[in-house]
Design an enzyme around this catalytic site. Sequence first.
Site, short mmCIF file in Angstrom:
data_model
loop_
_atom_site.label_atom_id
_atom_site.label_comp_id
_atom_site.label_asym_id
_atom_site.label_seq_id
_atom_site.Cartn_x
_atom_site.Cartn_y
_atom_site.Cartn_z
CB THR A 1 93.67 85.61 -70.58
OG1 THR A 1 93.91 86.88 -70.50
CG2 THR A 1 92.34 84.82 -70.62
CG ASP A 2 97.35 89.25 -68.04
OD1 ASP A 2 96.53 89.41 -69.12
OD2 ASP A 2 97.41 89.85 -67.06
CD GLU B 1 120.91 85.65 -88.38
OE1 GLU B 1 121.51 86.84 -88.70
OE2 GLU B 1 119.68 85.66 -88.44
CB SER C 1 97.08 85.28 -64.48
OG SER C 1 97.22 85.77 -65.78
CB THR D 1 89.71 88.94 -66.66
OG1 THR D 1 90.89 89.78 -66.77
CG2 THR D 1 88.33 89.63 -67.24
CE LYS E 1 95.63 88.28 -72.80
NZ LYS E 1 95.31 88.83 -71.51
CE1 TYR F 1 89.76 93.94 -66.92
CE2 TYR F 1 89.95 92.36 -65.16
CZ TYR F 1 90.30 92.81 -66.16
OH TYR F 1 91.13 92.16 -67.13
N1 ASP Z 1 94.87 90.35 -66.00
C1 ASP Z 1 94.08 89.45 -66.15
C2 ASP Z 1 94.59 88.28 -65.50
O1 ASP Z 1 95.43 87.50 -66.36
C3 ASP Z 1 93.68 89.38 -67.57
C4 ASP Z 1 92.71 88.20 -67.87
O2 ASP Z 1 92.37 87.32 -66.90
O3 ASP Z 1 92.08 88.14 -68.95
O4 ASP Z 1 94.27 87.61 -64.59
#
Ligand code: ASP
Length: 358
Positions: free
Chosen positions: A121-122, A315, A88, A42, A194, A55
């Site tokens: 971030t994914d 368990e 990602s 992103t 995340k 986007y």
């Molecule tokens: N879907 C995006 C990615 O992981 C989300 C992000 O970058 O925040 O590339």
Amino acid sequence: MKVIRSRRQRVCILIALLFVVLARESNASSRPKVRVLSTGGTIAGVQLNDEAPAYRAGTASAEDLIRAVPQAKKLADISVEQICNIGSQKMKNSIWLTLAKRLNEVLKDPDVDGVVITHGTDTMEETAYFLSLVSKSDKPVVMVGSMRPSTAISADGPMNLYNAIALAVNRNAKGRGVLVTLNDEIHYAREVEKSNTTGLNTFVSPNRGRAGLIQAGDAVFFSEPSLKYGLRSEFSVDLLAELPQVEIVYAYSNVGRDTIDYLVNKGVRGIVLAGAGEGNATDEALAGLQDAAKRGVAIVRSSRVGSGIVRRNIEVNDDRMGFIASGELNPQKARVLLMLGLTMTTDPNKLQNYYYEY
Ligand code: ASP
């Protein structure tokens, strides 16, 4: 007005100019050198139009990202490389291997003081953990992304990137393995997760806490990283052309064994259970996993909960069923360690030890 200068005066002026140029040059080359490896996300995302939040991640180039933070040029001489340009969520083992090999080459370059990796971030937590286990250097490696695309109102990418570059040239960031920075926070690769689909404060380190905070490039560290990584890690990508196939099976009420049997018949080398609670599942699913373990598939029990520890024999009787407990690693990180572990051994006891050591 006509200025008449003697030959001697002209030579003096020339020498003075030469000094100015040389001084500028030496000033430029005395700045630390940072290489930015760009993979998309992103932070490189561009909105489809101004009005809608939709986007496409991985659109802007590495150069575009740097252009958005002209202030960073005062911190370092920055060079960029585009490894890939993807959201990602599309990250693949093959890209990890390319990225890790390239990272190690770049880290060996005496002309590079630190590396920044821009990434979505994914799956950043997975890539960060993978790289922390296979990168062989004490130089800072900082992963950075953003939650808002580059064209959004109040995009968070430029400040995050500025902080990442500042961290990459920070002596105190050396030897800490791969760091992740976002939203003025610093996290260790092993700890970060995340936790929110869209919030700027999405990254958390639920078990051992944040590594530190950073504001406008000024970093403070709260703790030392734990366990093995980087130069102390025994894993290497040097001779690897691919990673062993390891899949994750999610536990929920009424989960059966069909998915597990399917994966075993497909020939996977390992399965990570994203278990309920402390790595639990129905009797049917556990029986499927026990049969898989008997057939030589490495079975790691982790948890879908998002924090806490999965210990052995609480368990579920791991000793009897031939399972491995993931400790503090969430399922996606337990998968990373299992893939690398399986490049070294298939012995469940040795694999279990990796979960204590890394
Ligand atoms: N879907 C995006 C990615 O992981 C989300 C992000 O970058 O925040 O590339």
